[in-house]
Motif scaffolding. Structure first.
Motif, short mmCIF file in Angstrom:
data_model
loop_
_atom_site.label_atom_id
_atom_site.label_comp_id
_atom_site.label_asym_id
_atom_site.label_seq_id
_atom_site.Cartn_x
_atom_site.Cartn_y
_atom_site.Cartn_z
N VAL A 1 0.85 -1.18 0.00
CA VAL A 1 0.00 0.00 0.00
C VAL A 1 0.89 1.23 0.00
N THR A 2 0.78 2.06 -0.99
CA THR A 2 1.67 3.21 -1.10
C THR A 2 0.96 4.54 -0.89
N GLY A 3 -0.32 4.54 -0.70
CA GLY A 3 -1.01 5.80 -0.47
C GLY A 3 -2.47 5.55 -0.21
N LEU A 4 -3.23 6.61 -0.18
CA LEU A 4 -4.65 6.48 0.08
C LEU A 4 -5.38 6.10 -1.19
N ALA A 5 -6.28 5.13 -1.09
CA ALA A 5 -7.08 4.72 -2.24
C ALA A 5 -8.13 5.80 -2.52
N ALA A 6 -8.68 5.77 -3.73
CA ALA A 6 -9.62 6.82 -4.12
C ALA A 6 -10.99 6.64 -3.48
N VAL A 7 -11.33 5.41 -3.17
CA VAL A 7 -12.67 5.15 -2.65
C VAL A 7 -12.59 4.62 -1.23
N LEU A 8 -13.32 5.19 -0.31
CA LEU A 8 -13.33 4.72 1.06
C LEU A 8 -14.32 3.58 1.22
N ALA A 9 -13.98 2.65 2.11
CA ALA A 9 -14.88 1.53 2.37
C ALA A 9 -16.09 2.03 3.15
N THR A 10 -17.20 1.34 3.02
CA THR A 10 -18.42 1.77 3.71
C THR A 10 -18.40 1.40 5.17
N GLY A 11 -17.69 0.32 5.55
CA GLY A 11 -17.67 -0.11 6.94
C GLY A 11 -18.95 -0.76 7.38
N ALA A 12 -19.86 -1.06 6.42
CA ALA A 12 -21.16 -1.58 6.77
C ALA A 12 -21.15 -3.07 7.05
N LEU A 13 -20.20 -3.82 6.48
CA LEU A 13 -20.18 -5.26 6.64
C LEU A 13 -19.28 -5.63 7.81
N ALA A 14 -19.90 -5.81 8.96
CA ALA A 14 -19.12 -6.03 10.17
C ALA A 14 -18.42 -7.37 10.17
N GLU A 15 -18.93 -8.35 9.42
CA GLU A 15 -18.37 -9.69 9.51
C GLU A 15 -17.46 -10.05 8.34
N LYS A 16 -17.14 -9.13 7.49
CA LYS A 16 -16.14 -9.34 6.44
C LYS A 16 -14.97 -8.42 6.73
N ILE A 17 -13.88 -9.01 7.20
CA ILE A 17 -12.79 -8.21 7.71
C ILE A 17 -11.49 -8.56 6.99
N HIS A 18 -10.82 -7.54 6.47
CA HIS A 18 -9.49 -7.69 5.89
C HIS A 18 -8.48 -7.22 6.92
N VAL A 19 -7.57 -8.11 7.31
CA VAL A 19 -6.56 -7.82 8.33
C VAL A 19 -5.20 -7.78 7.66
N GLY A 20 -4.48 -6.67 7.80
CA GLY A 20 -3.18 -6.52 7.16
C GLY A 20 -2.03 -6.48 8.15
N CYS A 21 -0.99 -7.26 7.89
CA CYS A 21 0.20 -7.32 8.74
C CYS A 21 1.43 -7.49 7.85
N THR A 22 2.59 -7.15 8.40
CA THR A 22 3.83 -7.39 7.68
C THR A 22 4.23 -8.85 7.83
N ALA A 23 5.29 -9.24 7.11
CA ALA A 23 5.72 -10.64 7.10
C ALA A 23 6.58 -10.96 8.32
N SER A 24 5.97 -10.84 9.49
CA SER A 24 6.65 -11.19 10.73
C SER A 24 5.70 -12.06 11.55
N ALA A 25 6.20 -12.58 12.66
CA ALA A 25 5.38 -13.45 13.51
C ALA A 25 4.49 -12.67 14.47
N ASP A 26 4.58 -11.34 14.48
CA ASP A 26 3.90 -10.56 15.50
C ASP A 26 2.37 -10.62 15.42
N CYS A 27 1.84 -10.85 14.24
CA CYS A 27 0.39 -11.01 14.09
C CYS A 27 0.01 -12.49 14.08
#
Length: 309
Positions: free
Chosen positions: A10-36
């Motif tokens: 991810v290098t910047g802000l996307a043009a379209v913001l998510a609606t946040g309406a779907l509480a049970e569909k979640i995208h979780v982002g982490c780096t390639a480490s064991a911390d997550c």
């Protein structure tokens, strides 16, 4: 449930913001480490599904890219380091922490170190002066603590040429001579050493010590307020995954190896992370004091309001 892992930068802000309406569909982002690791385990072991959540994990190149990804809606939840999160909040991004992920402890403090390119000698803080050093994100946990290590040993961080280097690219930049050393931890250490691209340098975090949070899970305040049940379920799932990780090292190795695309043997040879789903204002206060001492914060972040109810 079919699990999908994708690699994005991810290098910047996307043009379209998510609606946040779907509480049970979640995208979780982490780096390639064991911390997550708790999120990885919760995906692989069906813990998120058990709690009524459909979670897809996304690998992020640099930790500093996580806050803009949250703001753009590319991610609903991310795993920023404590320092990246606090700098983002200090800079005006309305983010909140929602659950703990990993903490500093003796094993991982000792396992986070400088790996030095063959032919280069770096044995103490003064040896970094004039060297080119790869760090996994400016303002990230490792970068901030490295600065503290330098300063406590009488070295101005400005005298070290630091460049952002993702964990997956660290073996190659050492092999190609693009940097003199990298600051890294987790499976990346064993990957570099086993390939013969470098040797161990100063264990700068072990010299500092500490038990503060390394990474925690965060979202935008807007998403957390619109999805309180999803936050509650996510916390419960992470707590369950942390309990499983404490008793089942094989599950940790399998999930971390899968997400980071590292060989299981390399992950197994790495100091285990300490997973803790709890997070307090005092935890954030430790980092605030450290970062203010380095002049990294402009305002006054309130740790009590930086954690979602």
């Amino acid at each position: 449930m079919k699990q999908r892992y994708s690699l994005v930068l991810v290098t910047g802000l996307a043009a379209v913001l998510a609606t946040g309406a779907l509480a049970e569909k979640i995208h979780v982002g982490c780096t390639a480490s064991a911390d997550c690791g708790t999120a990885m385990i919760a995906v692989d072991k069906g813990i998120f599904e058990k709690h009524g959540l459909d979670v897809e994990m996304t690998r992020i190149g640099l930790n500093s890219n996580i806050p803009p990804a949250l703001l753009s809606g590319s991610l609903e939840i991310g795993g920023p380091t404590s320092s990246v999160f606090l700098q983002a909040v200090d800079g005006g991004l309305d983010l909140v922490a929602i659950a703990g992920a990993s903490r500093m402890h003796e094993a991982t403090n000792n396992g986070t170190l400088a790996i030095v390119r063959e032919g280069v000698v770096i044995e103490k803080a003064q040896d970094f002066v004039g060297k080119k050093v790869g760090v996994p994100g400016f303002g990230a946990y490792i970068h901030i603590l490295f600065n503290r290590y330098l300063m406590e040993n009488g070295v101005d961080p400005a005298d070290v040429n630091m460049v952002e280097t993702t964990f997956p690219s660290m073996p190659d930049v050492l092999r190609n001579g693009a940097v003199d050393a990298v600051l890294t931890g987790g499976p990346t250490v064993q990957r570099i050493l086993s390939a013969g691209y470098g040797h161990e340098g100063p264990r700068f975090i072990a010299e500092l010590g500490g038990s503060a949070p390394i990474i925690f899970y965060a979202s935008t305040r807007d998403w957390a307020e619109k999805n309180p049940e999803a936050v509650k379920k996510f916390r419960a799932a992470i707590e369950e995954a942390a309990a499983l990780a404490a008793t089942d090292s094989d599950a940790v190795v399998a999930s971390v190896a899968k997400f980071t695309e590292q060989a299981p043997d390399l992950v197994r040879a790495t100091a285990p992370s300490k997973y803790d789903a709890t997070l307090t204002a005092e935890d954030l206060g430790w980092w605030l004091d450290l970062m203010k001492a380095q002049g990294l914060l402009q305002g006054n972040v309130d740790p009590a309001t930086a954690i979602a109810p």
